[in-house]
Motif scaffolding. Sequence first.
Motif, PDB file in Angstrom:
ATOM      1  N   ASP A  49       0.833  -1.200   0.000  1.00 19.21           N
ATOM      2  CA  ASP A  49       0.000   0.000   0.000  1.00 19.21           C
ATOM      3  C   ASP A  49       0.874   1.259   0.000  1.00 19.21           C
ATOM      4  O   ASP A  49       1.953   1.295   0.612  1.00 19.21           O
ATOM      5  N   ILE A  50       0.378   2.275  -0.704  1.00 18.93           N
ATOM      6  CA  ILE A  50       1.067   3.569  -0.777  1.00 18.93           C
ATOM      7  C   ILE A  50       0.157   4.622  -0.177  1.00 18.93           C
ATOM      8  O   ILE A  50      -1.049   4.656  -0.456  1.00 18.93           O
ATOM      9  N   GLU A  51       0.722   5.502   0.627  1.00 19.03           N
ATOM     10  CA  GLU A  51      -0.037   6.612   1.219  1.00 19.03           C
ATOM     11  C   GLU A  51       0.511   7.924   0.662  1.00 19.03           C
ATOM     12  O   GLU A  51       1.718   8.161   0.704  1.00 19.03           O
ATOM     13  N   ILE A  52      -0.373   8.740   0.132  1.00 17.47           N
ATOM     14  CA  ILE A  52       0.016  10.045  -0.422  1.00 17.47           C
ATOM     15  C   ILE A  52      -0.671  11.124   0.401  1.00 17.47           C
ATOM     16  O   ILE A  52      -1.881  11.328   0.297  1.00 17.47           O
ATOM     17  N   VAL A  53       0.109  11.791   1.244  1.00 20.18           N
ATOM     18  CA  VAL A  53      -0.411  12.841   2.120  1.00 20.18           C
ATOM     19  C   VAL A  53      -0.152  14.188   1.458  1.00 20.18           C
ATOM     20  O   VAL A  53       1.010  14.539   1.201  1.00 20.18           O
ATOM     21  N   ARG A  54      -1.205  14.921   1.167  1.00 17.49           N
ATOM     22  CA  ARG A  54      -1.024  16.252   0.586  1.00 17.49           C
ATOM     23  C   ARG A  54      -1.138  17.288   1.683  1.00 17.49           C
ATOM     24  O   ARG A  54      -2.176  17.400   2.338  1.00 17.49           O
ATOM     25  N   ASP A  55      -0.047  18.058   1.870  1.00 13.71           N
ATOM     26  CA  ASP A  55      -0.087  19.092   2.898  1.00 13.71           C
ATOM     27  C   ASP A  55      -0.967  20.253   2.430  1.00 13.71           C
ATOM     28  O   ASP A  55      -1.533  20.225   1.337  1.00 13.71           O
ATOM     29  N   ASN A  56      -1.079  21.283   3.257  1.00 11.42           N
ATOM     30  CA  ASN A  56      -2.038  22.346   2.939  1.00 11.42           C
ATOM     31  C   ASN A  56      -1.627  23.197   1.756  1.00 11.42           C
ATOM     32  O   ASN A  56      -2.395  24.035   1.287  1.00 11.42           O
ATOM     33  N   ASN A  57      -0.419  22.974   1.221  1.00 13.68           N
ATOM     34  CA  ASN A  57       0.001  23.653  -0.005  1.00 13.68           C
ATOM     35  C   ASN A  57      -0.157  22.756  -1.230  1.00 13.68           C
ATOM     36  O   ASN A  57       0.252  23.151  -2.329  1.00 13.68           O
ATOM     37  N   GLY A  58      -0.723  21.579  -1.033  1.00 13.17           N
ATOM     38  CA  GLY A  58      -0.924  20.657  -2.134  1.00 13.17           C
ATOM     39  C   GLY A  58       0.303  19.840  -2.484  1.00 13.17           C
ATOM     40  O   GLY A  58       0.315  19.160  -3.518  1.00 13.17           O
ATOM     41  N   VAL A  59       1.344  19.883  -1.672  1.00 14.05           N
ATOM     42  CA  VAL A  59       2.570  19.128  -1.941  1.00 14.05           C
ATOM     43  C   VAL A  59       2.361  17.684  -1.500  1.00 14.05           C
ATOM     44  O   VAL A  59       2.059  17.425  -0.333  1.00 14.05           O
ATOM     45  N   ASP A 806       4.559  13.898  10.269  1.00 11.70           N
ATOM     46  CA  ASP A 806       3.544  14.369  11.212  1.00 11.70           C
ATOM     47  C   ASP A 806       3.119  15.795  10.881  1.00 11.70           C
ATOM     48  O   ASP A 806       1.936  16.149  10.988  1.00 11.70           O
ATOM     49  N   LEU A 807       4.080  16.630  10.466  1.00 12.12           N
ATOM     50  CA  LEU A 807       3.762  18.005  10.084  1.00 12.12           C
ATOM     51  C   LEU A 807       2.883  18.026   8.837  1.00 12.12           C
ATOM     52  O   LEU A 807       1.930  18.798   8.742  1.00 12.12           O
ATOM     53  N   ALA A 808       3.181  17.153   7.888  1.00 11.48           N
ATOM     54  CA  ALA A 808       2.364  17.080   6.672  1.00 11.48           C
ATOM     55  C   ALA A 808       0.954  16.617   6.997  1.00 11.48           C
ATOM     56  O   ALA A 808      -0.034  17.160   6.467  1.00 11.48           O
ATOM     57  N   ARG A 809       0.822  15.626   7.867  1.00 12.11           N
ATOM     58  CA  ARG A 809      -0.504  15.116   8.227  1.00 12.11           C
ATOM     59  C   ARG A 809      -1.307  16.144   9.015  1.00 12.11           C
ATOM     60  O   ARG A 809      -2.528  16.224   8.873  1.00 12.11           O
ATOM     61  N   ALA A 810      -0.628  16.938   9.827  1.00 13.32           N
ATOM     62  CA  ALA A 810      -1.328  17.871  10.713  1.00 13.32           C
ATOM     63  C   ALA A 810      -2.160  18.888   9.951  1.00 13.32           C
ATOM     64  O   ALA A 810      -3.191  19.349  10.439  1.00 13.32           O
ATOM     65  N   ALA A 811      -1.719  19.250   8.759  1.00 19.43           N
ATOM     66  CA  ALA A 811      -2.453  20.262   7.988  1.00 19.43           C
ATOM     67  C   ALA A 811      -2.742  19.741   6.586  1.00 19.43           C
ATOM     68  O   ALA A 811      -2.692  20.490   5.615  1.00 19.43           O
ATOM     69  N   SER A 812      -3.016  18.467   6.467  1.00 20.50           N
ATOM     70  CA  SER A 812      -3.212  17.894   5.147  1.00 20.50           C
ATOM     71  C   SER A 812      -4.572  18.274   4.575  1.00 20.50           C
ATOM     72  O   SER A 812      -5.542  18.519   5.311  1.00 20.50           O
ATOM     73  N   VAL A 813      -4.633  18.321   3.251  1.00 23.05           N
ATOM     74  CA  VAL A 813      -5.900  18.582   2.569  1.00 23.05           C
ATOM     75  C   VAL A 813      -6.479  17.281   2.034  1.00 23.05           C
ATOM     76  O   VAL A 813      -7.495  17.296   1.335  1.00 23.05           O
ATOM     77  N   GLY A 814      -5.854  16.185   2.365  1.00 20.44           N
ATOM     78  CA  GLY A 814      -6.371  14.893   1.939  1.00 20.44           C
ATOM     79  C   GLY A 814      -5.289  13.839   1.953  1.00 20.44           C
ATOM     80  O   GLY A 814      -4.103  14.137   1.810  1.00 20.44           O
ATOM     81  N   VAL A 815      -5.695  12.602   2.133  1.00 17.74           N
ATOM     82  CA  VAL A 815      -4.783  11.462   2.115  1.00 17.74           C
ATOM     83  C   VAL A 815      -5.314  10.445   1.111  1.00 17.74           C
ATOM     84  O   VAL A 815      -6.438   9.960   1.238  1.00 17.74           O
ATOM     85  N   THR A 816      -4.517  10.162   0.106  1.00 17.57           N
ATOM     86  CA  THR A 816      -4.873   9.163  -0.899  1.00 17.57           C
ATOM     87  C   THR A 816      -4.155   7.861  -0.577  1.00 17.57           C
ATOM     88  O   THR A 816      -2.937   7.865  -0.386  1.00 17.57           O
ATOM     89  N   ARG A 817      -4.924   6.783  -0.510  1.00 17.41           N
ATOM     90  CA  ARG A 817      -4.331   5.470  -0.243  1.00 17.41           C
ATOM     91  C   ARG A 817      -4.484   4.606  -1.494  1.00 17.41           C
ATOM     92  O   ARG A 817      -5.612   4.303  -1.910  1.00 17.41           O
ATOM     93  N   LEU A 818      -3.347   4.272  -2.078  1.00 19.86           N
ATOM     94  CA  LEU A 818      -3.333   3.346  -3.203  1.00 19.86           C
ATOM     95  C   LEU A 818      -3.064   1.968  -2.618  1.00 19.86           C
ATOM     96  O   LEU A 818      -2.003   1.729  -2.021  1.00 19.86           O
ATOM     97  N   VAL A 819      -4.021   1.065  -2.757  1.00 18.40           N
ATOM     98  CA  VAL A 819      -3.913  -0.226  -2.082  1.00 18.40           C
ATOM     99  C   VAL A 819      -3.915  -1.348  -3.114  1.00 18.40           C
ATOM    100  O   VAL A 819      -4.435  -1.223  -4.220  1.00 18.40           O
TER     101      VAL A 819
END
Length: 821
Positions: A49-59, A806-819
């Motif tokens: 599984d892959i987790e893609i965490v997008r921070d509040n700047n979309g990174v 943790d910093l990215a997750r704290a202000a994320s705009v979404g988490v995509t999980r590719l499973v």
Amino acid sequence: MALIFKWLFRLASAVVVLTVIGVFLAYYLASRSLPEYDKTLPVSGITADIEIVRDNNGVPHILSLSDRDAFFGLGYTHAQDRLWQMTLLRRTAQGRLSEIFGTRTADVDTLLRRFDLHRLAIESARFQDPRTLDALEAYSAGVNARIEEINARSLGRGAPEFFIFDAAIAPWQPADSIALVKLLALQLSDQLKDEVLRARTSLALDDDLRLSDILPDMPGTGTAALPDYASLFDVPLPRYAQATAQPDGFLDVIPPRGLAGASNAWAAAPGRSASQATILANDPHLGLTAPSVWYLARMNLQSGPVIGGSIPGIPSLLVGRSDSFGWALTSSYMDDQDLYIEELNPDDPQQYRTPTGWKRFETRKSIIEIKDAAPITVTLRWTDNGPVLPGSQFNLNAVTPPGHVASLAWTALSAQDTSMSAAIGLMMAQTIEDGIEAGRAFVAPSMNVTMADRTRVALQTVGAMPRRDPAHQSRGRMPSPGWIAQNRWQGMMPYSANPVFVAPQGGIVGNTNNKVVDRPFPNHMSYSWGDSQRVQRWQTLMQGRKVHTRDSFVEAQLDTVSTAARTLLPLIGRDLWYTESAAPEGTPERRRQEALRLLADWNGEMNEHMPEPLIYAAWLRALQDRLIRDDLGPLAGAFSHVEPLFIERVYRNVGGASAWCDVIRSARVETCTDIARLALDDALVWIGETYGTALGALRWGDAHAALHKHQTLGDVPVLRYFVNIRQSTSGGDQTLLRGRTMGTGPAPFTNVHSGAYRGVYDFADPDSSVFISSTGQSGHFLSRHYDDLGQLWRRGEYIPMSLDTDLARAASVGVTRLVTP
């Protein structure tokens, strides 16, 4: 009458209703392609599984357990946010734009077919190392997973542009990414254009000694005199060769001369750092577009996490850092292109002359499909030196004698190009030695790689360097006869010949596209360099502090002081300041005096809120035109940007260069002071017509607005207001905060080429590093991430460049999980 009014009212109401429905429908269809960042998606082709965490700047922070999955995730995120941009780049490299844009892009397709980049990329794929092949395949699978998701879930075709331009999306292949690296090399190369311009100028000038004025060498050891271009051929060439009418520029991937690659990079060793750790800064300069060419991302690799700037379509962070290593890129300006004039056999035009006799061209037919028009068939011709280019491109007709054609030798036209492997290797490097070794595989584009690990800094020039014969007739500075053996390349120089600087004694290393080494031909690196002024300001800022910090490097990146202005104004204005009696209000003399007064008190800072930069820039532009127009005629238009070294040579009378001041067609002998006065008056008239006559109220930022133009919709009425991004900016052509101007047209000072990515990496506290891009992460103009970084970029602000999940997750705009399915 009442009946007519009633029906007109009904008709108007129907139009309004239909318009509202149309707008709503268009918005609905366009919004369907807005990427959803918070979801779980089963995909095939991943090992875990892959987790893609997008921070509040979309990174996106791509968290995976293997390198293969990391590259899969990068491919997926690139396609999620920039699918149209990737499709456009791939079609450009393939020469297939006309299938969706019609005849307007036929010339672009024809040229790209002649370069044959995509076929060469297919062949080069076999020469990549196993690690890179695995990365290319995984990345392609990630892109294709997004395409399959779009098709399966009817996600608005992936981007609004696909509704406007009906373009089929073929599966992504590893060779497509390699082709984009070659396309990048094409966009960063200026040597071909320099050769043509030097030849055209040689033909136009009656005095060959003046060639070194208008096309000056970078200060340093002098260059031996070159032959007059016409003397290289038995066939006569016209002294004033006419330019070829050029296409309208739509989707033309070849930037005009002066708008190819640039960039800044510098690094400080621990001894020159306040934190006793290395610091690295980079701002690579490319054409401004909306969306930006850069895409910020973080990847988890087995060698350690990395974060930085990528280009959609290429599976690598091309600039960035890990926890212990940072790498930065600047254009090296290596002379890796040579133009050849090939003589055709008068008895058989399918043959060209070689050192050993006549030889047939290698030929192949290529069919270009054109939307709403009949297809065209192009005959591709190759010589031993390289592909034959059309005379309509690059003004080659103006320097090609009758009975001849032009061909190009270029390092990027290698079927064994391993630059992709080098980029992957550099991203995984842990030390400077690793980075230098990775650079061995670079072929094109040639770059200066500035590196920093925990303890040292270094600069390594990478890219294949052609080996030339000492007896080369033009030393590669002008097109040369391709049938003369000593003009031909003799393979490539060894990697050890590329300049390298490791742990310099002064503790600071950097590059602003300035001259790196000064070695005699044929061991030289280049005769044409991208900068002779920014480096002076950089040296001042670097040596002005005993130690540096992250903030002092940011300050240097954002510096707007023009050394060129500080040097040139005292020269051109020395006989004008305070030499005339006060003139009446409203007269041209009074405006000239006011302009001179403003410039006399100015420190050379190209600040967007000040009038002086606009007066200075307009004066220098008018001055150069007056100096060269009578000597060069229509060719003067090819010198679209002011060359400070030329102005300085003229006003210091270096080698008799003040001869440019005398107007040939005038009976009297004009002085340089006369020309400076007339040029200032010209500039003030132009300013008055364009921006108003109140000099004190002028703003440089009004003229020097950064134009981030959508490549396909940027000129469409109404839509252009939604897709283009325009911002007032400081800086200029010769400042460290470089904002290269357009140089031509009704708005010549529009900022069109700048540091679309900026990053500063501090290895005392790597997570305090910062970066920014010029627009936003998304290529979808309805997304809030389309332009949300743009205002930060304009103001000289940055966002955190942290690997802290943790910093990215704290202000994320979404988490995509590719499973896994």
